[in-house]
Motif scaffolding. Sequence first.
Motif, PDB file in Angstrom:
ATOM      1  N   UNK A  55      39.672  44.878  53.979  1.00  0.00           N
ATOM      2  CA  UNK A  55      39.544  44.919  52.516  1.00  0.00           C
ATOM      3  C   UNK A  55      38.081  45.158  52.144  1.00  0.00           C
ATOM      4  N   UNK A  56      37.880  45.792  51.003  1.00  0.00           N
ATOM      5  CA  UNK A  56      36.513  46.036  50.521  1.00  0.00           C
ATOM      6  C   UNK A  56      36.054  44.789  49.762  1.00  0.00           C
ATOM      7  N   UNK A  57      35.848  43.743  50.513  1.00  0.00           N
ATOM      8  CA  UNK A  57      35.595  42.418  49.949  1.00  0.00           C
ATOM      9  C   UNK A  57      34.490  41.746  50.764  1.00  0.00           C
ATOM     10  N   UNK A  58      33.412  41.300  50.065  1.00  0.00           N
ATOM     11  CA  UNK A  58      32.234  40.802  50.772  1.00  0.00           C
ATOM     12  C   UNK A  58      31.723  39.505  50.150  1.00  0.00           C
ATOM     13  N   UNK A  59      31.288  38.558  50.989  1.00  0.00           N
ATOM     14  CA  UNK A  59      30.742  37.301  50.460  1.00  0.00           C
ATOM     15  C   UNK A  59      29.349  37.481  49.870  1.00  0.00           C
ATOM     16  N   UNK A  60      29.054  36.674  48.859  1.00  0.00           N
ATOM     17  CA  UNK A  60      27.726  36.601  48.258  1.00  0.00           C
ATOM     18  C   UNK A  60      27.037  35.352  48.797  1.00  0.00           C
ATOM     19  N   UNK A  61      25.785  35.488  49.207  1.00  0.00           N
ATOM     20  CA  UNK A  61      25.037  34.370  49.783  1.00  0.00           C
ATOM     21  C   UNK A  61      23.730  34.152  49.033  1.00  0.00           C
ATOM     22  N   UNK A  62      23.253  32.891  49.053  1.00  0.00           N
ATOM     23  CA  UNK A  62      21.923  32.626  48.515  1.00  0.00           C
ATOM     24  C   UNK A  62      20.899  32.694  49.650  1.00  0.00           C
ATOM     25  N   UNK A  63      19.653  32.320  49.375  1.00  0.00           N
ATOM     26  CA  UNK A  63      18.588  32.446  50.374  1.00  0.00           C
ATOM     27  C   UNK A  63      18.709  31.454  51.521  1.00  0.00           C
ATOM     28  N   UNK A  64      19.572  30.457  51.374  1.00  0.00           N
ATOM     29  CA  UNK A  64      19.820  29.500  52.452  1.00  0.00           C
ATOM     30  C   UNK A  64      21.143  29.789  53.149  1.00  0.00           C
ATOM     31  N   UNK A  65      21.732  30.942  52.843  1.00  0.00           N
ATOM     32  CA  UNK A  65      22.988  31.331  53.474  1.00  0.00           C
ATOM     33  C   UNK A  65      24.196  30.616  52.916  1.00  0.00           C
ATOM     34  N   UNK A  66      24.054  29.978  51.751  1.00  0.00           N
ATOM     35  CA  UNK A  66      25.155  29.247  51.128  1.00  0.00           C
ATOM     36  C   UNK A  66      25.984  30.183  50.247  1.00  0.00           C
ATOM     37  N   UNK A  67      27.300  29.936  50.133  1.00  0.00           N
ATOM     38  CA  UNK A  67      28.170  30.850  49.376  1.00  0.00           C
ATOM     39  C   UNK A  67      27.923  30.800  47.874  1.00  0.00           C
ATOM     40  N   UNK A  68      28.015  31.970  47.253  1.00  0.00           N
ATOM     41  CA  UNK A  68      27.868  32.092  45.805  1.00  0.00           C
ATOM     42  C   UNK A  68      29.088  32.738  45.155  1.00  0.00           C
ATOM     43  N   UNK A  69      30.049  33.184  45.960  1.00  0.00           N
ATOM     44  CA  UNK A  69      31.202  33.894  45.434  1.00  0.00           C
ATOM     45  C   UNK A  69      31.478  35.119  46.280  1.00  0.00           C
ATOM     46  N   UNK A  70      32.138  36.114  45.679  1.00  0.00           N
ATOM     47  CA  UNK A  70      32.479  37.333  46.412  1.00  0.00           C
ATOM     48  C   UNK A  70      32.416  38.533  45.471  1.00  0.00           C
ATOM     49  N   UNK A  71      32.251  39.702  46.072  1.00  0.00           N
ATOM     50  CA  UNK A  71      32.352  40.944  45.322  1.00  0.00           C
ATOM     51  C   UNK A  71      33.321  41.847  46.073  1.00  0.00           C
ATOM     52  N   UNK A  72      34.183  42.515  45.338  1.00  0.00           N
ATOM     53  CA  UNK A  72      35.185  43.373  45.971  1.00  0.00           C
ATOM     54  C   UNK A  72      35.311  44.671  45.186  1.00  0.00           C
ATOM     55  N   UNK A  73      35.930  45.644  45.824  1.00  0.00           N
ATOM     56  CA  UNK A  73      36.134  46.947  45.183  1.00  0.00           C
ATOM     57  C   UNK A  73      37.461  47.529  45.638  1.00  0.00           C
ATOM     58  N   UNK A  74      38.066  48.342  44.777  1.00  0.00           N
ATOM     59  CA  UNK A  74      39.260  49.063  45.216  1.00  0.00           C
ATOM     60  C   UNK A  74      38.838  50.436  45.739  1.00  0.00           C
ATOM     61  N   UNK A  75      39.803  51.236  46.150  1.00  0.00           N
ATOM     62  CA  UNK A  75      39.476  52.529  46.758  1.00  0.00           C
ATOM     63  C   UNK A  75      38.858  53.503  45.762  1.00  0.00           C
TER      64      UNK A  75
END
Length: 322
Positions: free
Chosen positions: A90-110
């Motif tokens: 899937x075109x789906x990627x995690x968002x991280x902060x500067x300490x590698x902690x999760x901030x959410x996700x961003x995704x895209x369709x085709x």
Amino acid sequence: MPRSVAIALALSSLLVGLTACAVAATSTAKNAYMGRTCLPPKGHKVADCRVGRNGAPDLSRKAFRALHDQEVTITNRLRGLAPNPAAGGARDWPLLDSLGQPMGRVSANENGYMTLTDTAGRTYGVAQANSRGRGCAADPQQDRSHFLMQIVALKARASGTQAFVDQAALDRTTPSGKAAFDALVGQRGGGTGCGPALKERNAVRQLRSPNVGKAAHARLGDGTLNTVTEYDAKPEFGNVLYFSSNTTDVSAGGIARGMVKVGTPVVTLDAFPYCDPNSDGTLLWRYVAIRTGATAAGHRKRMYGWIPARCPARLKDVAPPR
């Protein structure tokens, strides 16, 4: 004239001269950085560079290029994302902060339409996404393998966020993805790094949201009023706030270097003895050391950057030193 009087007068003149030289040298030192003259900001006209009380540099994009051969930021429009093997393609990627902690996700369709998802699972349509180049993370590997992505989602608080995203998300099979990847790899100096260290003179405190969005602003070089809401904490996206390479009172300033959660230990290292003229006396910037808590070999124990604050009443009418 008696010889003793002449000697006394000569010594007095020498002392006055030395004092004047010392004052001039001090004034020059405070208005220069690495030999570059830093004229103080005036009105809504932003400066090329300036130096805090304790020597922290606040440099424009032009000054960063001239002094450090670094490009503060780049901007490349993204019109889609690459498939993520870790997400089953899937075109789906995690968002991280500067300490590698999760901030959410961003995704895209085709077709390239993107969606931003916050840490609570709420989704927002993305109006625009940009690669903003390299940032600063506690793990140097994250610096090398990720880029700062600016995600504009108009229905999210402060119209979205910036975050670290794996550079593998740049779809090099598309023109926009390839252009963004090439610009990222070729970013001058690899960005501004994690900032220069200064001596820690103050106590450790927990980072708090500056809450400047409703109380402060910064004018652009042409005098246009500009919001500073994006510098407040983002509860929906890991409750992070940005630390910046430079401030909004230098040319093309206020560029995010990274982001960390509210509550992270920090030490204030420097500030300016006046509030920014282009904020109409509403905004002050502080240079901080961010303690990462990193224990792994090679990881940074400190990161450095500028964080805004509301202008205290005692400084509202103080002008920058000439």
